[in-house]
Design a protein around this motif. Structure first.
Motif, short mmCIF file in Angstrom:
data_model
loop_
_atom_site.label_atom_id
_atom_site.label_comp_id
_atom_site.label_asym_id
_atom_site.label_seq_id
_atom_site.Cartn_x
_atom_site.Cartn_y
_atom_site.Cartn_z
N LYS A 80 0.72 8.25 10.05
CA LYS A 80 0.58 9.90 10.39
C LYS A 80 -0.92 9.89 10.97
CE LYS A 80 4.22 11.63 8.54
NZ LYS A 80 5.05 12.37 9.15
N GLY A 81 -1.71 8.98 11.20
CA GLY A 81 -2.94 9.13 11.93
C GLY A 81 -4.11 8.91 11.08
N ALA A 82 -3.82 8.72 9.90
CA ALA A 82 -5.15 8.75 8.84
C ALA A 82 -5.66 7.59 8.70
CB ALA A 82 -4.72 9.07 7.33
N TYR A 83 -6.92 7.64 8.43
CA TYR A 83 -7.53 6.15 8.22
C TYR A 83 -7.50 5.61 6.87
CZ TYR A 83 -11.68 2.76 8.90
OH TYR A 83 -12.13 1.68 8.86
N ALA A 84 -7.21 4.41 6.84
CA ALA A 84 -6.84 3.81 5.37
C ALA A 84 -7.69 2.76 5.03
CB ALA A 84 -5.31 3.21 5.19
N ILE A 85 -8.33 2.91 3.61
CA ILE A 85 -9.27 2.01 2.97
C ILE A 85 -8.33 1.28 1.74
CG2 ILE A 85 -11.20 1.41 1.81
CD1 ILE A 85 -12.49 3.63 3.26
N GLY A 86 -8.15 -0.19 1.89
CA GLY A 86 -7.37 -0.53 0.53
C GLY A 86 -8.49 -1.36 -0.21
N LEU A 87 -8.35 -1.26 -1.47
CA LEU A 87 -8.96 -2.13 -2.54
C LEU A 87 -8.07 -3.12 -3.29
CD1 LEU A 87 -10.63 0.84 -2.56
CD2 LEU A 87 -12.12 -0.28 -3.80
N SER A 88 -8.46 -4.54 -3.53
CA SER A 88 -7.79 -5.19 -4.28
C SER A 88 -8.57 -6.37 -4.84
CB SER A 88 -6.70 -5.71 -3.56
OG SER A 88 -5.71 -6.58 -4.07
N TYR A 89 -8.15 -6.83 -5.74
CA TYR A 89 -8.59 -8.38 -6.57
C TYR A 89 -8.24 -9.40 -5.73
CZ TYR A 89 -10.00 -11.81 -9.79
OH TYR A 89 -10.60 -12.90 -10.43
N ASN A 90 -7.20 -9.37 -4.59
CA ASN A 90 -6.31 -10.38 -4.30
C ASN A 90 -6.73 -10.41 -2.67
OD1 ASN A 90 -4.54 -12.27 -3.16
ND2 ASN A 90 -2.73 -11.16 -3.54
N LYS A 91 -7.43 -11.42 -2.15
CA LYS A 91 -7.81 -11.58 -0.71
C LYS A 91 -6.68 -11.70 0.15
CE LYS A 91 -8.81 -16.45 -1.02
NZ LYS A 91 -7.80 -16.83 -0.12
N ASP A 92 -5.54 -12.10 -0.40
CA ASP A 92 -4.27 -12.29 0.39
C ASP A 92 -3.40 -11.34 0.32
OD1 ASP A 92 -5.35 -15.03 1.42
OD2 ASP A 92 -4.69 -15.85 -0.45
N SER A 93 -3.55 -10.00 -0.11
CA SER A 93 -2.68 -9.17 -0.57
C SER A 93 -2.10 -8.44 0.69
CB SER A 93 -3.71 -7.92 -1.30
OG SER A 93 -4.34 -7.23 -0.32
N ASN A 94 -0.92 -7.96 0.35
CA ASN A 94 -0.13 -7.33 1.28
C ASN A 94 -0.87 -6.04 1.76
OD1 ASN A 94 1.94 -9.22 1.55
ND2 ASN A 94 3.15 -8.41 -0.18
N LEU A 95 -1.44 -5.30 0.75
CA LEU A 95 -2.04 -4.00 0.95
C LEU A 95 -3.02 -4.27 2.24
CD1 LEU A 95 -2.59 -1.04 0.36
CD2 LEU A 95 -4.20 -1.92 -1.44
N PHE A 96 -3.70 -5.38 2.18
CA PHE A 96 -5.00 -5.41 3.20
C PHE A 96 -4.25 -5.67 4.61
CE2 PHE A 96 -8.32 -7.52 0.32
CZ PHE A 96 -8.69 -6.54 -0.49
N LYS A 97 -2.89 -5.96 4.68
CA LYS A 97 -2.45 -6.20 6.01
C LYS A 97 -2.08 -4.77 6.57
CE LYS A 97 -0.57 -10.43 4.47
NZ LYS A 97 1.04 -11.23 4.29
N GLU A 98 -2.12 -3.73 5.62
CA GLU A 98 -1.66 -2.48 6.24
C GLU A 98 -2.82 -1.46 6.04
OE1 GLU A 98 1.06 -2.19 7.47
OE2 GLU A 98 2.35 -4.09 6.60
N VAL A 99 -4.12 -1.75 6.07
CA VAL A 99 -5.02 -0.80 6.15
C VAL A 99 -6.04 -1.14 7.23
CG1 VAL A 99 -4.80 -0.27 3.64
CG2 VAL A 99 -6.35 -2.06 4.47
N ASP A 100 -7.06 0.09 7.45
CA ASP A 100 -7.91 -0.25 8.45
C ASP A 100 -9.15 -0.83 7.97
OD1 ASP A 100 -6.74 1.33 10.57
OD2 ASP A 100 -6.72 2.89 9.21
N ASN A 101 -9.35 -0.76 6.93
CA ASN A 101 -10.74 -1.50 5.89
C ASN A 101 -10.16 -1.80 4.76
OD1 ASN A 101 -13.22 -2.10 5.23
ND2 ASN A 101 -13.99 -0.57 6.32
N SER A 102 -10.64 -3.39 4.43
CA SER A 102 -10.39 -3.92 3.15
C SER A 102 -11.53 -4.05 2.30
CB SER A 102 -9.45 -5.15 3.34
OG SER A 102 -8.10 -5.13 4.39
#
Length: 309
Positions: A80-102
């Motif tokens: 949708k054009g938003a900027y996404a920041i993802g937080l996790s305890y797992n450096k290999d997380s799937n979330l980190f693959k889908e955000v602009d900043n981890s």
């Protein structure tokens, strides 16, 4: 992100969603120009806010980094054009693959809470507000983020005997009502659904102190079990009113007072946003003792991660 930011949305599931409530509450009550929302991830995916798009920041959190609903919310946000920041305890997380900043946050040291996800996202939110609107308590807030670890350390020591007594006295209770207000309401909700229902298989509900006298107080009696989270800040009077009634009508009451636990060491101009950080750690001591008394380890699950759902 730039000064054209118009919307900030906080998106997660379960305990991670609870971690984000404080920051949502902070922006909602302090920003004149930023629209904000707090969403469980799957609802965000299926019924996202119409403003989602350019000039929108979406902050997502998943401890494992692989929560499917949260990952899908990240994918939608960027689509949708938003900027996404993802937080996790797992450096290999799937979330980190889908955000602009981890952001890989610290976890496991209960005496060092200033770098956990709740405090980390709160600092991000404070910095956003200061950049866009020049938040008047900015310096004080950052100073107190450096001080909260010491407050929490003292509180942990203070509640050890109380938490053990609580666990022994109430290990056989089958329903808990958790009372709180303001930024702390998120912790009431989290203790109910995560610590008690998920981790101990005990029925529980979170009740806002301001709503207590609009229905829930009708079930008060000497057999009702309450945990009252008494915050410091502008909504303390709501908690005090509920506490007064509850202690007059029930014999089973555990009161956690942020002032008694030492949170008054934090500057009064920002203290209300430090209540959740304190209460999370203190309530973690309570749930740990409850798990010992009930011989029910916190990690045991019947359904979560055990089957398809």
């Amino acid at each position: 992100m730039n000064n054209d930011l118009k919307n900030v949305y906080f998106v997660a599931c379960g305990g991670s969603l609870v971690d984000l409530y404080n920051s949502y509450y902070f922006l909602k009550n302090n920003s004149k120009s930023i629209s904000t929302g707090w969403y469980t991830a799957n609802e965000f995916v299926y019924d996202f806010p119409i403003q989602l798009g350019k000039n929108t920041l979406v902050i997502l959190c998943s401890h494992s980094g692989n929560t499917e609903e949260t990952v899908n919310a990240a994918i939608l946000s960027r689509k949708k054009g938003a900027y996404a920041i993802g937080l996790s305890y797992n450096k290999d997380s799937n979330l980190f693959k889908e955000v602009d900043n981890s952001i890989l946050y610290e976890w496991g040291d209960k005496f060092k809470v200033s770098r956990n996800p709740m405090a980390t996202v709160l600092e991000i939110s404070v910095r956003i507000l200061n950049k866009i609107e020049k938040y008047q308590h900015f310096k004080v807030f950052l100073d107190e983020l450096d001080n909260i670890d010491k407050v929490v350390q003292n509180a942990i020591a203070l509640v050890q005997a109380r938490a053990k007594k609580f666990a022994v006295n109430y290990k056989d209770e089958n329903f808990f009502q958790i009372i709180g207000s303001g930024a702390t309401y998120g912790q009431a909700y989290g203790f109910a659904i995560c610590s008690l229902m998920e981790m101990q298989w005990i029925n529980a509900t979170a009740i806002h102190s301001g709503e207590y006298f609009h229905g829930p107080f009708e079930v008060a009696d000497n057999e009702s079990m309450y945990v009252v989270l008494e915050s410091l800040g502008r909504t303390r009077s709501l908690d005090e009113r509920a506490k007064l009634f509850i202690t007059s009508h029930s014999k089973k009451v555990e009161i956690l007072d942020a002032k008694e636990l030492g949170l008054d060491l934090i500057n009064a101009t920002v203290v209300e946003y430090f209540n959740p950080i304190l209460f999370y750690t203190v309530l973690s001591e309570y749930r740990s003792q409850l798990a010992i008394a009930r011989q029910h380890p916190l990690e045991v699950r019947r359904y979560m991660g055990k089957m398809s759902y």
